[in-house]
Scaffold this motif. Structure first.
Motif, PDB file in Angstrom:
ATOM      1  N   ASP A  81      -0.453   6.899   5.777  1.00 27.19           N
ATOM      2  CA  ASP A  81       0.474   6.535   4.706  1.00 27.19           C
ATOM      3  C   ASP A  81       0.264   7.433   3.487  1.00 27.19           C
ATOM      4  O   ASP A  81      -0.871   7.855   3.211  1.00 27.19           O
ATOM      5  CB  ASP A  81       0.248   5.080   4.276  1.00 27.19           C
ATOM      6  CG  ASP A  81       0.716   4.098   5.356  1.00 27.19           C
ATOM      7  OD1 ASP A  81       1.010   4.542   6.482  1.00 27.19           O
ATOM      8  OD2 ASP A  81       0.770   2.894   5.065  1.00 27.19           O
ATOM      9  N   ASP A  82       1.326   7.676   2.769  1.00 27.05           N
ATOM     10  CA  ASP A  82       1.337   8.312   1.450  1.00 27.05           C
ATOM     11  C   ASP A  82       1.363   9.842   1.465  1.00 27.05           C
ATOM     12  O   ASP A  82       2.083  10.449   0.718  1.00 27.05           O
ATOM     13  CB  ASP A  82       0.175   7.831   0.552  1.00 27.05           C
ATOM     14  CG  ASP A  82       0.127   6.315   0.452  1.00 27.05           C
ATOM     15  OD1 ASP A  82       1.220   5.701   0.502  1.00 27.05           O
ATOM     16  OD2 ASP A  82      -0.956   5.750   0.360  1.00 27.05           O
ATOM     17  N   HIS A 220       8.685   6.933   3.249  1.00 28.19           N
ATOM     18  CA  HIS A 220       7.783   5.964   2.604  1.00 28.19           C
ATOM     19  C   HIS A 220       8.262   5.662   1.177  1.00 28.19           C
ATOM     20  O   HIS A 220       7.473   5.214   0.347  1.00 28.19           O
ATOM     21  CB  HIS A 220       6.368   6.540   2.610  1.00 28.19           C
ATOM     22  CG  HIS A 220       5.275   5.535   2.383  1.00 28.19           C
ATOM     23  ND1 HIS A 220       5.255   4.289   2.974  1.00 28.19           N
ATOM     24  CD2 HIS A 220       4.139   5.595   1.638  1.00 28.19           C
ATOM     25  CE1 HIS A 220       4.166   3.646   2.599  1.00 28.19           C
ATOM     26  NE2 HIS A 220       3.471   4.397   1.771  1.00 28.19           N
ATOM     27  N   HIS A 224       7.220   5.299  -3.992  1.00 31.18           N
ATOM     28  CA  HIS A 224       6.301   4.286  -3.461  1.00 31.18           C
ATOM     29  C   HIS A 224       6.609   2.905  -4.018  1.00 31.18           C
ATOM     30  O   HIS A 224       5.746   2.210  -4.552  1.00 31.18           O
ATOM     31  CB  HIS A 224       4.839   4.671  -3.771  1.00 31.18           C
ATOM     32  CG  HIS A 224       3.872   4.035  -2.807  1.00 31.18           C
ATOM     33  ND1 HIS A 224       3.315   2.806  -3.029  1.00 31.18           N
ATOM     34  CD2 HIS A 224       3.387   4.449  -1.618  1.00 31.18           C
ATOM     35  CE1 HIS A 224       2.514   2.497  -2.015  1.00 31.18           C
ATOM     36  NE2 HIS A 224       2.544   3.481  -1.139  1.00 31.18           N
ATOM     37  N   PRO A 258       6.050   0.556   1.696  1.00 30.13           N
ATOM     38  CA  PRO A 258       4.942   0.820   0.769  1.00 30.13           C
ATOM     39  C   PRO A 258       4.149  -0.462   0.494  1.00 30.13           C
ATOM     40  O   PRO A 258       4.752  -1.524   0.301  1.00 30.13           O
ATOM     41  CB  PRO A 258       5.645   1.313  -0.500  1.00 30.13           C
ATOM     42  CG  PRO A 258       6.976   1.794  -0.052  1.00 30.13           C
ATOM     43  CD  PRO A 258       7.343   0.941   1.121  1.00 30.13           C
ATOM     44  N   SER A 259       2.855  -0.348   0.519  1.00 26.56           N
ATOM     45  CA  SER A 259       1.927  -1.471   0.311  1.00 26.56           C
ATOM     46  C   SER A 259       2.153  -2.612   1.300  1.00 26.56           C
ATOM     47  O   SER A 259       1.683  -3.723   1.072  1.00 26.56           O
ATOM     48  CB  SER A 259       2.005  -2.019  -1.122  1.00 26.56           C
ATOM     49  OG  SER A 259       1.981  -0.965  -2.057  1.00 26.56           O
TER      50      SER A 259
HETATM   51 ZN    ZN Z   1       1.670   3.770   0.774  1.00 23.12          ZN
END
Ligand code: ZN
Length: 335
Positions: A81-82, A220, A224, A258-259
């Motif tokens: 991720d990210d 993503h 975010h 996201p998250s």
């Molecule tokens: Zn993320």
């Protein structure tokens, strides 16, 4: 027992999607063990995959085969991720060593704006002076003295800085100005950390280079975040997709919340955006019956033992897991 489940029909009809975030360049895994792991542990995980002859396949291929019922035994897909710089410097060289395919869910705002991610970097700086109480803070609009002795009190300071910057609609540059002042106030070498690209994202050039080498880049959101308003939500997808298209030259259709935050209304908006799959941070293995827009993953952290990791690869972990739904926002652990 592991072997029986691993080689069962049940496991063969399932895809385990692994989720990673950052791979530490220095001590980030000590600061946020749920977000970062040291490179040595990632190396061990990949070695377990290789030795156990798990079939590590690309995410898109895996999902397609899951749908058609043609998955190879012990299928695993790897996602990050990210798209932090440490993926480029730490994770990718290891993945290449093992020859494993990987998907990176790339958020794009901070890859164009080459500064540390504001909220995370503030938290990291405060952690570096943990255990102290500083008679400063009012310059930055936080209470003085700054109590850095517990994670909860440090988290309160970060929240104050983030909320303050949102209330004043600060630009990225203005927020970075706060980070610089915070570092100076704490006596931390901001230039050294930023030169090392700690808590920064990959640049467009780095993303393009890895895409040429076969890394799969997917959605993503641009910033975010997942706004609750349809037009803003869809703009996040569009901005992210357009930017990725410019960089890698193909259209991203896979998404990661996201998250791990998802709401029922997001699913219809994602379908409108021609998104074909979406992954959460809820723990589990995906089957043909799983909603493709609510795919579970295993968030692998350094807190998991090699045995626990293996139990998930084999499928037992999902049976034993008590807590399957991911917490939807960061809550500091009790000290
Ligand atoms: Zn993320």
């Amino acid at each position: 027992m592991f072997r029986v489940v691993r080689d069962s029909r049940w496991r063969r009809q399932r895809l385990l999607i692994l989720c990673y975030h950052g791979i530490a360049q220095e001590d980030e895994h000590e600061w946020r063990p749920a977000l970062f792991m040291p490179p040595g542990i990632l190396d061990e995980r990949l070695e377990i995959l290789k030795r156990g002859r798990y079939n590590v396949i690309g995410l898109g291929e895996g999902l397609e085969k899951l749908r058609c019922g043609s998955l190879p035994p012990r299928s695993v897909a790897i996602t990050f991720d990210d798209g932090c710089y440490d993926f480029y410097s730490q994770a990718y060289p290891l993945l290449r060593k093992y020859g494993f395919p990987v998907t990176v869910y790339q958020t794009t705002y901070y890859s164009d704006y080459q500064k540390p991610i504001f909220n995370l970097f503030c938290s990291y700086l405060l952690w570096k002076r943990r255990g102290e109480v500083l008679n400063q803070g009012f310059e930055l609009g936080v209470e003085s003295p700054m109590d850095l002795r517990s994670e909860a009190s440090r988290h309160q300071i970060v929240l104050k800085l983030v909320k303050g910057s949102e209330a004043e609609h600060l630009t990225g540059a203005e927020k970075n100005e706060i980070t610089t002042r915070l570092a100076a106030l704490l006596g931390i070498d901001y230039d050294r950390l930023t030169a090392k690209r700690i808590l920064q994202l990959m640049t467009a050039q780095e993303i393009a280079e890895l895409a040429r080498r076969g890394v799969d880049f997917q959605l993503h959101t641009h910033r975010h975040r997942t706004p609750e308003q349809e037009d803003l939500f869809r703009k996040e997808i569009d901005d992210n997709r357009n930017r990725l298209q410019q960089i890698v030259g193909s259209t991203a259709t896979h998404f990661c919340y996201p998250s791990g935050v998802y709401r029922a209304q997001f699913l219809g908006w994602l379908r409108e955006e021609q998104v074909v799959s979406a992954t959460t941070c809820d723990a589990g293995l995906a089957s043909a019956e799983t909603d493709p827009l609510l795919l579970p993953r295993l968030v692998d952290t350094s807190a998991r033992s090699a045995l626990e990791f293996r139990s998930w690869l084999d499928g037992i972990g999902s049976v034993l897991a008590l807590q399957k739904t991911a917490p939807q926002r960061y809550v500091p652990p009790p000290d």
